[in-house]
Write a protein that holds these residues in place. Structure first.
Motif, mmCIF file in Angstrom:
data_model
loop_
_atom_site.group_PDB
_atom_site.id
_atom_site.type_symbol
_atom_site.label_atom_id
_atom_site.label_comp_id
_atom_site.label_asym_id
_atom_site.label_seq_id
_atom_site.Cartn_x
_atom_site.Cartn_y
_atom_site.Cartn_z
ATOM 1 N N ALA A 506 45.480 36.785 41.632
ATOM 2 C CA ALA A 506 44.467 38.289 41.744
ATOM 3 C C ALA A 506 44.972 38.991 42.775
ATOM 4 O O ALA A 506 44.420 40.613 42.443
ATOM 5 N N GLY A 507 45.826 39.258 43.454
ATOM 6 C CA GLY A 507 46.822 39.899 43.983
ATOM 7 C C GLY A 507 47.570 40.884 43.233
ATOM 8 O O GLY A 507 47.935 41.774 43.406
ATOM 9 N N CYS A 508 47.478 40.611 41.306
ATOM 10 C CA CYS A 508 47.973 40.790 40.582
ATOM 11 C C CYS A 508 47.343 41.690 39.826
ATOM 12 O O CYS A 508 47.965 42.430 38.657
ATOM 13 N N VAL A 509 46.087 42.154 39.871
ATOM 14 C CA VAL A 509 45.332 42.862 39.059
ATOM 15 C C VAL A 509 44.650 43.586 39.654
ATOM 16 O O VAL A 509 44.320 43.764 41.179
ATOM 17 N N ALA A 510 43.694 44.603 39.244
ATOM 18 C CA ALA A 510 42.754 45.402 40.066
ATOM 19 C C ALA A 510 41.834 44.978 40.247
ATOM 20 O O ALA A 510 40.921 43.604 39.512
ATOM 21 N N THR A 511 40.906 45.370 41.538
ATOM 22 C CA THR A 511 39.842 45.524 41.998
ATOM 23 C C THR A 511 38.852 45.337 41.044
ATOM 24 O O THR A 511 37.688 43.947 41.050
ATOM 25 N N SER A 512 38.576 45.876 39.843
ATOM 26 C CA SER A 512 37.357 45.999 38.581
ATOM 27 C C SER A 512 37.693 44.526 38.268
ATOM 28 O O SER A 512 36.715 44.108 37.235
ATOM 29 N N ASP A 513 39.269 44.372 37.833
ATOM 30 C CA ASP A 513 39.237 42.962 37.208
ATOM 31 C C ASP A 513 38.229 41.665 38.055
ATOM 32 O O ASP A 513 38.691 41.565 39.443
ATOM 33 N N THR A 514 38.766 40.506 37.170
ATOM 34 C CA THR A 514 37.973 39.113 36.919
ATOM 35 C C THR A 514 38.866 38.496 36.617
ATOM 36 O O THR A 514 39.604 37.672 35.942
ATOM 37 N N VAL A 515 39.217 37.696 38.457
ATOM 38 C CA VAL A 515 39.892 36.295 38.197
ATOM 39 C C VAL A 515 39.479 34.985 38.466
ATOM 40 O O VAL A 515 38.545 34.212 38.648
ATOM 41 N N ALA A 516 39.452 33.848 37.257
ATOM 42 C CA ALA A 516 38.700 32.807 37.169
ATOM 43 C C ALA A 516 39.362 31.820 37.185
ATOM 44 O O ALA A 516 40.555 31.847 36.482
ATOM 45 N N ARG A 517 38.832 30.604 37.199
ATOM 46 C CA ARG A 517 39.010 29.215 37.361
ATOM 47 C C ARG A 517 38.436 28.660 36.126
ATOM 48 O O ARG A 517 37.301 28.249 36.461
ATOM 49 N N LEU A 518 38.456 28.495 35.040
ATOM 50 C CA LEU A 518 38.161 27.547 34.353
ATOM 51 C C LEU A 518 38.616 25.518 34.235
ATOM 52 O O LEU A 518 37.667 24.964 33.113
ATOM 53 N N GLY A 519 39.557 25.354 35.084
ATOM 54 C CA GLY A 519 38.882 23.885 35.181
ATOM 55 C C GLY A 519 40.403 23.542 35.258
ATOM 56 O O GLY A 519 41.146 24.036 34.618
ATOM 57 N N GLY A 520 40.982 22.059 35.676
ATOM 58 C CA GLY A 520 42.328 22.132 35.436
ATOM 59 C C GLY A 520 42.810 23.469 36.350
ATOM 60 O O GLY A 520 42.854 23.747 37.228
ATOM 61 N N ASP A 521 44.108 23.212 35.702
ATOM 62 C CA ASP A 521 45.203 24.017 36.132
ATOM 63 C C ASP A 521 45.124 25.831 34.570
ATOM 64 O O ASP A 521 46.531 26.161 34.418
ATOM 65 N N GLU A 522 43.950 25.508 34.240
ATOM 66 C CA GLU A 522 43.951 26.491 33.543
ATOM 67 C C GLU A 522 42.365 28.055 34.262
ATOM 68 O O GLU A 522 42.188 27.651 35.194
ATOM 69 N N PHE A 523 43.819 29.130 33.838
ATOM 70 C CA PHE A 523 42.876 30.418 34.617
ATOM 71 C C PHE A 523 43.188 31.160 33.828
ATOM 72 O O PHE A 523 42.693 31.435 32.705
ATOM 73 N N ALA A 524 42.270 32.205 34.120
ATOM 74 C CA ALA A 524 41.747 33.485 32.903
ATOM 75 C C ALA A 524 41.249 35.051 34.216
ATOM 76 O O ALA A 524 41.072 34.679 35.047
ATOM 77 N N VAL A 525 41.921 35.883 33.107
ATOM 78 C CA VAL A 525 41.927 37.289 33.899
ATOM 79 C C VAL A 525 40.887 38.096 32.815
ATOM 80 O O VAL A 525 41.322 38.010 31.931
ATOM 81 N N VAL A 526 39.958 38.809 33.305
ATOM 82 C CA VAL A 526 39.667 39.713 32.102
ATOM 83 C C VAL A 526 39.741 41.065 32.946
ATOM 84 O O VAL A 526 39.753 41.708 33.519
ATOM 85 N N CYS A 527 40.354 41.984 32.283
ATOM 86 C CA CYS A 527 40.660 43.178 32.368
ATOM 87 C C CYS A 527 40.209 44.173 31.583
ATOM 88 O O CYS A 527 40.236 44.490 30.500
ATOM 89 N N GLU A 528 39.251 44.948 32.516
ATOM 90 C CA GLU A 528 38.148 45.424 31.857
ATOM 91 C C GLU A 528 38.924 47.378 31.172
ATOM 92 O O GLU A 528 37.947 47.413 30.673
ATOM 93 N N ASP A 529 39.674 47.379 31.560
ATOM 94 C CA ASP A 529 40.362 49.064 31.138
ATOM 95 C C ASP A 529 42.025 49.106 30.770
ATOM 96 O O ASP A 529 42.296 49.719 31.333
ATOM 97 N N VAL A 530 41.812 48.942 29.328
ATOM 98 C CA VAL A 530 43.207 48.566 28.838
ATOM 99 C C VAL A 530 43.121 49.288 27.227
ATOM 100 O O VAL A 530 42.327 49.234 27.444
ATOM 101 N N SER A 531 44.193 49.701 27.510
ATOM 102 C CA SER A 531 44.166 50.342 26.309
ATOM 103 C C SER A 531 45.090 49.663 24.657
ATOM 104 O O SER A 531 44.852 50.598 24.016
ATOM 105 N N GLY A 532 45.544 49.378 25.504
ATOM 106 C CA GLY A 532 45.865 48.149 24.175
ATOM 107 C C GLY A 532 46.653 46.912 24.301
ATOM 108 O O GLY A 532 47.236 45.920 26.455
ATOM 109 N N SER A 533 47.450 45.944 24.206
ATOM 110 C CA SER A 533 48.442 44.489 24.409
ATOM 111 C C SER A 533 48.950 44.647 25.045
ATOM 112 O O SER A 533 49.690 43.837 25.884
ATOM 113 N N ALA A 534 50.168 45.991 25.061
ATOM 114 C CA ALA A 534 51.428 46.500 26.003
ATOM 115 C C ALA A 534 50.629 46.613 27.179
ATOM 116 O O ALA A 534 50.967 45.997 28.215
#
Length: 876
Positions: A506-534
């Motif tokens: 959570a400390g590595c992403v923007a405040t508008s992004d969402t950090v979630a725990r999906l279960g077990g040792d799996e996490f996911a991050v939704v970055c809402e404002d990116v221009s590409g894979s880079a």
């Protein structure tokens, strides 16, 4: 007299009693005798006639009983008594009969008029309206009776015409005064007895009344001075009860009658008629002034009492209501200071009532809901019937936010130009807290407090739907070797590690992004404002670097490594599908050695990126004239002669060189640039055709020009073609417009008319790529088609795939039946050429005959090669 006929039969009829009718008969008979004692000299006309008033009351009582038989009995009793008693008193029989009929008319007409004018409660005589209704009804009944009584006597020469107005005035006054005073006096209550100082005032008024009338009527004979007693009427009307005023009116009227009969008072005129008119008129004035003032005062007192009682009830309900309430003024659509607040609102906000008054409702509302409150108030003021309810936050005295269910209404004030705002607030803080707790429990991970999969998918979906120039992306993270770490650290240590990992992510992403725990040792991050894979990969690298710093769990330093999968979401992607793609990319990272980042780019993303890259270049190419036209011959199969040329668009890129249509045409055709590019293709194609005509004359081939869907939809195809055709000087007969089968449904009725106009001028229509658009045979026959072009996918299978041969033969047979020409596209082998000749196909084009060539090379080929029949070495 039997307690005034048992208080006039309990104010005209609740609980009918059998003796009331006989009692009315006795009183009516006595009133006739009394009236006849006031007969004027030489006339059957009495000075006063109380029988008219008694008859009215008798008929009114029976009318209110609702019994027709009883009403008929009362009218019959009036008729009999008015006929018998005067005869016994010495009146002629025919005069008594006329009087009987006249009094029946008077009673019936007056009562019907009274009920109609005054309403169903007119008998209560509580308002000035009832009093005026009684006066008008008395006049109406008297006029009706005069047309029967005096008028008949005048006809019999018993009376003069002067008797008629005297009759009307006398009976009107008698009915009005007697009925008005009786209806009021039978409603005496305890409140009518003056008490305290008012009792002494009442006694003084009565003494003054007696003295005044004695002085004016018994000792005075000057008419103007008589009106001085009106001051006494005003005194009684304004200061005492209506019943006391009615009693004073009765006393005054009796005094006028007695003094006038005794030959005293100001009404002793020379003629009887004048004496009657003056006396009766004076009595009416006394009664009207006194009773109107008293009834008006009573009406206002009742209204004031009702308002006071209503205000008291409202105040009690307002103060004791189990819901918070406030009232505030409204000025220019804005809520003003609070004028009233109850104790429940004080408990709800923690602010004393004394401090609440003077503040505004908006001062109590949380700043986050100021706009909601203002919108609700504006909606209420615009439409008073619109529901004005919502839920919003308020500020408690402690600084915390409390929730309230708000209901607004506006109260119109009679004396104010702006309404008063009434706000009800129900405390729903406990419910909101419970809802928030349940929502958090349902949408957040219980261990780390991070959003769970459900909330992550929801936010990803909203980010996708929001659109914009950027796109959302997903990082899917899995801790490498977590099972071994969990066994080493123990369950509690493993849980501690997961919480610390979630915090670092959570400390590595923007405040508008969402950090979630999906279960077990799996996490996911939704970055809402990116221009590409880079951009996503940069975030992933920051996370890996942050987790590479040792994490201290139970005093043990732990270095965490993660495998991360990255996926971008397209404009119409499904959130779950994007998450699965990121999961797949994470699995690829695991399989390729762990502790790494892998990306997946969807076809939609690739197309979007390609479009974003090409569009600025295409705009420049169109502006700087970088597009060129090549031409590919269409040959006559038996002779090899070039009969037509299809023009094909090419792009000479300043860096990448010559670009085929596959590199850019799909992007160009889907953009708004295609209409302008299509017009340029028309102009260039016809310019090339003009060169062929100049060089070859009548042997010049016709030109086939491809038309895009954007040109069809623009509605300007016909105009653009005619402009280019006139500029180039090419006959319409030398032009063939090629429409692909997939564009055929775009030809609406208006465009169909334009195409038919072009065909009548000589242009022809070719249907390209036949067989790829799945058009029905009916649709093809409906189109203005001259030429069918068999798609290369069917031609390429000739000789190898029986199905392709069947399709080609079928198209040729159908074309022959419809009278259409056929062009076979993509001919590349001698075998295909021979089979097409065997199937009697007209024309063909393909690499077997010639590749697409630039304008100058094409012109050389056309002028130097009369036949393009395939050579043995022409196989592709």
């Amino acid at each position: 007299m039997t307690t005034t006929i048992s208080r006039l039969a309990r104010a005209l009829h609740p609980g009918r009693t059998v003796w009331v009718g006989p009692a009315f008969a006795v009183v009516f008979a006595l009133s006739i005798v009394v009236g006849r004692r006031t007969l004027l000299d030489g006339s059957q006309l009495a000075l006063v006639w109380p029988a008219a008033g008694v008859a009215f009351l008798w008929v009114l009582w029976e009318w209110r009983s609702g019994s027709r038989a009883a009403l008929a009995g009362a009218l019959a009793g009036v008729a009999v008594l008015i006929a018998v008693v005067p005869v016994l008193d010495g009146a002629p029989l025919h005069v008594a009969a006329v009087f009987a009929l006249a009094h029946v008319c008077l009673g019936l007409v007056a009562v019907v008029s009274f009920v109609w004018l005054g309403g169903p409660d007119a008998h209560r005589l509580r308002t000035p309206r009832h009093l005026w209704a009684l006066l008008l009804s008395a006049v109406a009944g008297s006029i009706a009776s005069a047309l029967v009584g005096p008028l008949v006597l005048v006809a019999l020469s018993e009376e003069s015409l002067a008797t008629i107005p005297l009759w009307i005035v006398r009976n009107s006054v008698s009915v009005f005064v007697i009925v008005a005073t009786t209806l009021r006096l039978v409603q005496v209550s305890g409140d009518d007895v003056p008490a305290g100082a008012l009792r002494w005032e009442f006694m003084a008024a009565c003494l003054t009344l007696v003295t005044g009338y004695a002085a004016v009527f018994a000792l005075n004979s000057t008419l103007p001075i008589s009106f001085a007693v009106l001051a006494l009427c005003v005194w009684f009307g304004l200061r005492f009860s209506t019943n006391a005023a009615a009693a004073s009116t009765l006393v005054a009227g009796t005094a006028v009658v007695l003094t006038t009969i005794a030959g005293r008072g100001p009404f002793m005129a020379d003629t009887t008629a004048v004496r009657v008119l003056l006396a009766q008129g004076f009595i009416v004035i006394l009664a009207l002034v006194t009773l109107v003032l008293a009834l008006q005062r009573d009406t206002q007192a009742r209204l004031a009492a009702g308002l006071s009682e209503s205000e008291e009830r409202f105040r009690a309900a307002f103060e004791t209501a189990p819901v918070s309430m406030l009232m505030a003024g409204v000025s220019d659509g804005v809520a003003g200071p609070i004028t009233r607040a109850n104790g429940d609102l004080s408990s709800f906000t923690g602010v004393p009532v004394a401090r609440l008054v003077g503040t505004t409702p908006l001062d109590l509302v949380d700043e986050r809901d100021h706009a909601t409150f203002s919108y609700l108030l504006a909606r209420l003021l615009e439409d008073r019937t619109a529901p004005a309810r919502t839920e919003m936050r308020f500020v408690h005295e402690s600084g915390s936010a409390v929730w309230g269910s708000v209901s607004m209404s506006s109260v119109a004030e009679p004396t104010a130009s702006e309404p008063t705002l009434l706000v009800l607030v129900e405390d729903i803080t406990a419910r909101k807290s419970a809802e928030e707790a349940l929502t958090r429990q349902a949408l957040h991970d219980q261990l780390t407090g991070l959003p769970n999969r459900t909330l992550l998918v929801d936010r990803l979906g909203r980010a996708i739907r929001s659109g914009g120039t950027t796109m959302p992306g997903v990082l899917y993270l899995d801790i490498d070797g977590f099972k071994a770490l969990n066994e080493t650290l123990g369950l509690s240590g493993g849980d501690d590690l997961l919480m610390r990992v979630g915090g670092r992510i959570a400390g590595c992403v923007a405040t508008s992004d969402t950090v979630a725990r999906l279960g077990g040792d799996e996490f996911a991050v939704v970055c809402e404002d990116v221009s590409g894979s880079a951009d996503l990969e940069a975030v992933a690298d920051r996370i890996r670097a942050a987790l590479a710093e040792p994490v201290h769990v139970a005093g043990t330093p732990v270095v965490v490594q993660v495998s991360i999968g990255v996926a971008l979401a397209g404009p119409e992607a499904h959130p779950e599908a994007v998450l699965r793609q990121a999961d797949r990319a994470m699995s690829d990272a695991k399989n390729k050695g762990r502790d790494r980042v892998e990306s997946i780019v969807w076809p939609e993303q690739a197309r979007a990126a390609r479009t974003a890259r090409l569009m600025p270049e295409l705009e420049r190419a169109l502006a700087e004239d970088e597009f060129e036209l090549y031409g590919q011959p269409v040959v006559d199969i038996p002779t090899g002669r070039t009969v037509a040329v299809e023009t094909l668009l090419r792009w000479r890129h300043p860096q990448r060189g010559l670009q085929s249509p596959a590199e850019f045409l799909d992007v160009l055709e889907s953009s708004s640039l295609m209409t302008e590019a299509g017009s340029r293709v028309l102009a260039l194609s016809l310019r090339m055709a003009r060169q062929w005509i100049d060089a070859m004359g009548p042997e010049a081939p016709v030109v086939h020009i491809n038309i895009s869907g954007k040109q069809l939809q623009s509605g300007h195809l016909s105009e653009a073609l005619r402009t280019a055709q006139v500029a180039a000087g090419v006959p319409m007969s030398q032009i063939v417009l090629e429409l692909t089968e997939t564009h055929a449904p775009l030809i609406a009725d208006s465009l169909l008319a334009d195409v038919n106009d072009l065909r009548r001028d000589g242009a022809r229509i070719a249907l390209d790529d036949l067989g790829t658009g799945y058009s029905s045979l009916m649709r093809i026959t409906e189109l203005p088609t001259d030429i069918l072009k068999i798609d290369r996918s069917f031609v390429s299978g000739l000789g190898d795939d029986p199905r392709c041969s069947a399709v080609v033969r079928g198209v040729l047979s159908m074309s022959q039946a419809l009278g259409l020409s056929v062009v076979a596209e993509g001919v590349e082998t001698q075998q295909q050429h021979d089979l097409l000749g065997e199937y009697e196909c007209d024309t063909a084009q393909g690499y077997l005959y010639a590749r697409p060539l630039p304008a100058d090379e094409l012109l050389t080929l056309l002028t130097r090669s009369p036949s393009l029949l395939p050579r043995p070495d022409a196989q592709v």
